[in-house]
Design a protein around this motif. Structure first.
Motif, PDB file in Angstrom:
ATOM      1  N   ILE A   1     -29.816  12.933  16.138  1.00 62.22           N
ATOM      2  CA  ILE A   1     -28.627  12.266  15.594  1.00 62.22           C
ATOM      3  C   ILE A   1     -28.808  11.934  14.107  1.00 62.22           C
ATOM      4  CG2 ILE A   1     -27.312  10.107  15.677  1.00 62.22           C
ATOM      5  CD1 ILE A   1     -27.545  10.335  18.738  1.00 62.22           C
ATOM      6  N   ILE A   2     -29.947  11.339  13.769  1.00 61.40           N
ATOM      7  CA  ILE A   2     -30.156  10.947  12.366  1.00 61.40           C
ATOM      8  C   ILE A   2     -30.171  12.172  11.456  1.00 61.40           C
ATOM      9  CG2 ILE A   2     -31.798   9.909  10.739  1.00 61.40           C
ATOM     10  CD1 ILE A   2     -32.593   7.986  12.991  1.00 61.40           C
ATOM     11  N   LEU A   3     -30.971  13.178  11.824  1.00 56.54           N
ATOM     12  CA  LEU A   3     -31.111  14.342  10.940  1.00 56.54           C
ATOM     13  C   LEU A   3     -29.808  15.124  10.838  1.00 56.54           C
ATOM     14  CD1 LEU A   3     -34.654  15.672  11.866  1.00 56.54           C
ATOM     15  CD2 LEU A   3     -33.954  14.291   9.919  1.00 56.54           C
ATOM     16  N   SER A   4     -29.125  15.356  11.983  1.00 63.06           N
ATOM     17  CA  SER A   4     -27.936  16.210  11.916  1.00 63.06           C
ATOM     18  C   SER A   4     -26.782  15.503  11.220  1.00 63.06           C
ATOM     19  CB  SER A   4     -27.530  16.682  13.307  1.00 63.06           C
ATOM     20  OG  SER A   4     -27.245  15.585  14.120  1.00 63.06           O
ATOM     21  N   SER A   5     -26.653  14.175  11.373  1.00 62.36           N
ATOM     22  CA  SER A   5     -25.544  13.498  10.703  1.00 62.36           C
ATOM     23  C   SER A   5     -25.763  13.487   9.191  1.00 62.36           C
ATOM     24  CB  SER A   5     -25.361  12.071  11.248  1.00 62.36           C
ATOM     25  OG  SER A   5     -26.536  11.329  11.055  1.00 62.36           O
ATOM     26  N   MET A   6     -27.021  13.303   8.760  1.00 63.05           N
ATOM     27  CA  MET A   6     -27.307  13.322   7.323  1.00 63.05           C
ATOM     28  C   MET A   6     -27.031  14.698   6.732  1.00 63.05           C
ATOM     29  SD  MET A   6     -30.775  11.042   7.075  1.00 63.05           S
ATOM     30  CE  MET A   6     -30.955  11.150   5.319  1.00 63.05           C
TER      31      MET A   6
ATOM     32  N   PHE B   1     -20.923  16.871  13.845  1.00 59.15           N
ATOM     33  CA  PHE B   1     -20.798  15.841  12.807  1.00 59.15           C
ATOM     34  C   PHE B   1     -20.005  16.369  11.608  1.00 59.15           C
ATOM     35  CE2 PHE B   1     -24.548  13.704  14.795  1.00 59.15           C
ATOM     36  CZ  PHE B   1     -23.926  12.502  15.016  1.00 59.15           C
ATOM     37  N   HIS B   2     -20.186  17.631  11.319  1.00 64.29           N
ATOM     38  CA  HIS B   2     -19.454  18.256  10.212  1.00 64.29           C
ATOM     39  C   HIS B   2     -17.946  18.088  10.429  1.00 64.29           C
ATOM     40  CE1 HIS B   2     -17.691  21.603   7.905  1.00 64.29           C
ATOM     41  NE2 HIS B   2     -18.690  21.428   7.078  1.00 64.29           N
ATOM     42  N   GLY B   3     -17.482  18.444  11.630  1.00 64.96           N
ATOM     43  CA  GLY B   3     -16.053  18.318  11.941  1.00 64.96           C
ATOM     44  C   GLY B   3     -15.584  16.880  11.862  1.00 64.96           C
ATOM     45  N   SER B   4     -16.420  15.978  12.372  1.00 59.03           N
ATOM     46  CA  SER B   4     -16.042  14.570  12.438  1.00 59.03           C
ATOM     47  C   SER B   4     -15.990  13.931  11.047  1.00 59.03           C
ATOM     48  CB  SER B   4     -17.040  13.853  13.348  1.00 59.03           C
ATOM     49  OG  SER B   4     -16.949  12.493  13.188  1.00 59.03           O
ATOM     50  N   ILE B   5     -16.972  14.231  10.190  1.00 54.87           N
ATOM     51  CA  ILE B   5     -16.968  13.667   8.827  1.00 54.87           C
ATOM     52  C   ILE B   5     -15.778  14.217   8.049  1.00 54.87           C
ATOM     53  CG2 ILE B   5     -18.216  13.604   6.619  1.00 54.87           C
ATOM     54  CD1 ILE B   5     -20.820  13.721   8.248  1.00 54.87           C
TER      55      ILE B   5
ATOM     56  N   VAL C   1     -13.725  10.595   7.886  1.00 54.35           N
ATOM     57  CA  VAL C   1     -14.281   9.702   6.870  1.00 54.35           C
ATOM     58  C   VAL C   1     -13.499   9.849   5.564  1.00 54.35           C
ATOM     59  CG1 VAL C   1     -16.358   9.021   5.640  1.00 54.35           C
ATOM     60  CG2 VAL C   1     -16.543   9.947   7.953  1.00 54.35           C
ATOM     61  N   PRO C   2     -12.732   8.822   5.176  1.00 55.19           N
ATOM     62  CA  PRO C   2     -11.932   8.918   3.955  1.00 55.19           C
ATOM     63  C   PRO C   2     -12.824   8.867   2.713  1.00 55.19           C
ATOM     64  CG  PRO C   2     -11.647   6.784   4.985  1.00 55.19           C
ATOM     65  CD  PRO C   2     -12.559   7.555   5.869  1.00 55.19           C
ATOM     66  N   ILE C   3     -12.620   9.808   1.824  1.00 51.11           N
ATOM     67  CA  ILE C   3     -13.485   9.895   0.642  1.00 51.11           C
ATOM     68  C   ILE C   3     -13.246   8.716  -0.305  1.00 51.11           C
ATOM     69  CG2 ILE C   3     -11.983  11.301  -0.849  1.00 51.11           C
ATOM     70  CD1 ILE C   3     -14.685  13.012  -1.263  1.00 51.11           C
TER      71      ILE C   3
ATOM     72  N   ALA D   1     -25.633   5.421   4.951  1.00 50.87           N
ATOM     73  CA  ALA D   1     -26.156   4.536   5.988  1.00 50.87           C
ATOM     74  C   ALA D   1     -25.208   3.381   6.300  1.00 50.87           C
ATOM     75  CB  ALA D   1     -27.523   4.000   5.567  1.00 50.87           C
ATOM     76  N   GLN D   2     -24.541   2.838   5.239  1.00 49.00           N
ATOM     77  CA  GLN D   2     -23.752   1.627   5.473  1.00 49.00           C
ATOM     78  C   GLN D   2     -22.271   1.886   5.705  1.00 49.00           C
ATOM     79  OE1 GLN D   2     -24.872  -0.801   2.148  1.00 49.00           O
ATOM     80  NE2 GLN D   2     -27.001  -0.803   2.813  1.00 49.00           N
ATOM     81  N   ILE D   3     -21.769   3.024   5.233  1.00 53.13           N
ATOM     82  CA  ILE D   3     -20.326   3.274   5.386  1.00 53.13           C
ATOM     83  C   ILE D   3     -20.033   4.443   6.310  1.00 53.13           C
ATOM     84  CG2 ILE D   3     -18.203   3.875   4.161  1.00 53.13           C
ATOM     85  CD1 ILE D   3     -19.427   2.358   1.758  1.00 53.13           C
ATOM     86  N   VAL D   4     -20.629   5.596   6.041  1.00 54.12           N
ATOM     87  CA  VAL D   4     -20.288   6.791   6.807  1.00 54.12           C
ATOM     88  C   VAL D   4     -20.807   6.716   8.241  1.00 54.12           C
ATOM     89  CG1 VAL D   4     -20.496   9.295   6.906  1.00 54.12           C
ATOM     90  CG2 VAL D   4     -20.245   8.173   4.706  1.00 54.12           C
TER      91      VAL D   4
END
Lengths: 292, 284
Positions: free
Chosen positions: B92-97, B165-169, B173-175, B193-196
């Protein structure tokens, strides 16, 4: 801070994707390329030397009749299993999205087989086929009954039954998502135009759910084509190797017969077949997509 | 008139559907029922009458302690848990980053990585298993470590997770939110870490469920990596146990039930989230 310099980019890439790149490369990319190299060697699995043998492994693979037989069986098994899994999943999904009582209970219930791994499922079903169903058949016919697993066709049929049972619940959830994504308004409008229930399924819901079908077909085809766990625990290739599917054949060729090079060549042929099927699917799926 | 008739038809249709679903449901849980009724019988009763609710020799619990001891259940349970938890968190950590980097930066390296990941999803495991054993066993000699298995689990699941995660971001996630944080002096990692990351919660849940189930239940890869008895996961322990005690049906029933129990118990509590998570993951 400058965000377009090369050093900034490299730093950002290493922070966010450095470890990912390293792990992905060491587990997928490097072994894939190394596997290509292995097909040109005769490695025995122990020694450090891997003598170069040219295309001998491919010649062996093409001459290995039991490999092609297992591949033929895999095709038949996959074709029937994929159709049945998707048909059952689609019908259940339709029923559990029609607003009946207890639909959440059913959704959760049909998903249960997916929670359990193939090894355990295979053994559970082995008991069911060999003991429970034989007993049931003997009680009903009051005669002597034989287990489905005792014959070649029976063993493949058993594999299909277990696969349908195992995957239908998962695919059902994907079809449920598909049904829910078709908006009520469209169905309502069709009804006003005089569409009957079955017409609205075939002419409206199904075309709008192309993405769900593509996803389900991709998942079921790849899983069925590569099935190993259930094959191992349910039939282990019995009777007499007649129910060994392609993945099991590759495993046995490499790790039991110690023909690693030939096993890898046979695995690579499997990959080519998979890639072709995957390519066709993406192409057909893209073509068939309908925008609401 | 018309309305009353339509309502009645609907009621009949629903009743038929509930009956069909109930029959199917019983067929679906039949194998589990078989295990549950036979686990409390002695071997002779299972062989004589596998369908009977209670055997001639009565109710017994002795299969459980025997199976627990002989398959070293708690040891394999611990191994499975350790491997599943760390492999899931790592993925989860690596793929979301990685997905965040790819979505927000249109760099060539990102594109190459993403294309390779997508393409790798059609590679069947069978193509990689022989080179993996050859490389990690023969060349590096690091098989028989749980960390090696975690490393490989992560490697195999990164592509799919990054794709999700690519699709979801991309869509959720609003830029503008990130731009505001940049003005406030946050660096890229803090923004992530704090917003996305908190916005990605639903996708995190879906990826966690799908991957944790896959890791917990996997047999082939763990069996190739972990050859030592004290490292066995539950599926390997079940396989080995079956090979040794296959004629002792009572013990086998207990072992199978034990192997299924942890995830079934978890499902009772998390059922709603699991069903929702998988359904949500399907919509694109």
């Amino acid at each position: 801070m400058k965000t377009n310099t090369l050093s900034y980019k490299i730093k950002q890439y290493l922070i966010f994707a450095g470890l990912t790149t390293f792990i992905f490369a060491s587990v997928v990319l490097v072994p894939f390329v190394y596997g290509l190299y292995l097909t040109f060697t005769s490695w025995d699995g122990v020694s450090l030397s891997k003598p170069f043998v040219g295309i001998e492994n491919y010649v062996n693979a093409f001459a290995d009749t039991s490999y092609w037989q297992s591949l033929g069986r895999t095709f038949i098994y996959s074709a029937i299993a994929v159709i049945l899994v998707n048909a059952v999943a689609f019908i259940i999904a339709y029923m559990v999205t029609s607003g009946i009582k207890g639909q959440n209970f059913f959704r959760a219930g049909f998903f249960v087989p997916n929670l359990i791994g193939g090894i355990v499922l295979g053994y559970v079903w082995k008991f069911v086929f060999n003991k429970a169903l034989v007993e049931l058949a003997e009680t009903i016919t009051s005669g002597h009954a034989k287990s489905l697993l005792a014959t070649e066709t029976g063993a493949i049929a058993a594999l299909i039954i277990v696969s349908v049972w195992q995957y239908a619940g998962y695919m059902m959830l994907i079809y449920v998502a598909g049904f829910m994504s078709v908006s009520e308004d469209v169905i309502e409008a069709a009804k006003i135009d005089g569409c009957t229930g079955s017409q609205s399924i075939f002419y409206i819901s199904i075309p709008l759910m192309t993405a769900s079908f593509v996803q389900c077909l991709f998942l079921t085809i790849t899983r069925c084509f590569m099935v190993y766990d259930v094959n191992l625990s349910l039939t282990n290739g019995d009777p007499y190797g007649s129910s060994a599917l392609a993945a099991m054949h590759v495993y046995n060729q490499a790790f039991i017969n110690k023909n690693y090079g030939t096993g890898q060549a046979e695995a690579l042929i499997l990959f080519v077949i998979c890639a072709i099927i995957g390519g066709i699917q993406v192409y057909v799926g893209k073509k068939g997509e309908v925008q609401a | 008139m018309e309305n009353a008739k339509a309502a009645r038809n609907k009621k009949i249709r629903h009743a038929i559907m509930i009956i069909v679903l109930t029959i199917l449901f019983i067929a679906f849980i039949f194998p589990f029922i078989m295990v549950v009724i036979n686990v409390f019988k002695v071997k002779a009763d299972i062989t004589a009458a596998p369908l009977a609710l209670i055997g001639k020799h009565g109710f017994t619990l002795e299969n459980f302690p025997n199976a627990i001891e002989k398959m070293n259940f708690f040891r394999s349970f611990g191994n499975s848990l350790f491997i599943t938890i760390f492999a899931t968190i790592g993925t989860i950590i690596l793929s979301s980053m990685t997905a965040y980097l790819i979505v927000r930066n249109n760099w060539k390296a990102n594109k190459i990585l993403f294309v390779l990941m997508i393409a790798s999803m059609v590679i069947p495991f069978q193509v990689l298993m022989i080179p993996l054993v050859s490389l990690y066993g023969g060349v590096f000699g690091i098989l028989n470590h749980r960390l090696t298995l975690i490393f490989m689990h992560i490697g195999f699941s990164l592509s799919m997770a990054t794709f999700m995660f690519h699709g979801s971001i991309h869509t959720n996630v609003p830029i503008s939110l990130e731009e505001a944080a940049t003005i406030d002096g946050c660096n890229k990692f803090q923004i992530f870490a704090q917003i996305v990351f908190p916005i990605l919660k639903p996708t995190i849940a879906t990826v966690a469920i799908i991957d944790a189930m896959a890791f917990w239940n996997d047999y082939l890869l763990p069996s190739l990596v972990l050859g030592r008895k004290e490292l066995y996961t539950i599926p390997i322990a079940t396989k080995v146990f079956y090979g040794t005690y296959s004629t002792d049906t009572g013990l086998i029933m207990a072992a199978l039930l034990l192997a299924m129990l942890p995830i079934l118990l978890l499902y009772i509590f998390l059922q709603k989230y699991i069903v929702e998570g998988i359904t949500a993951g399907a919509v694109k």
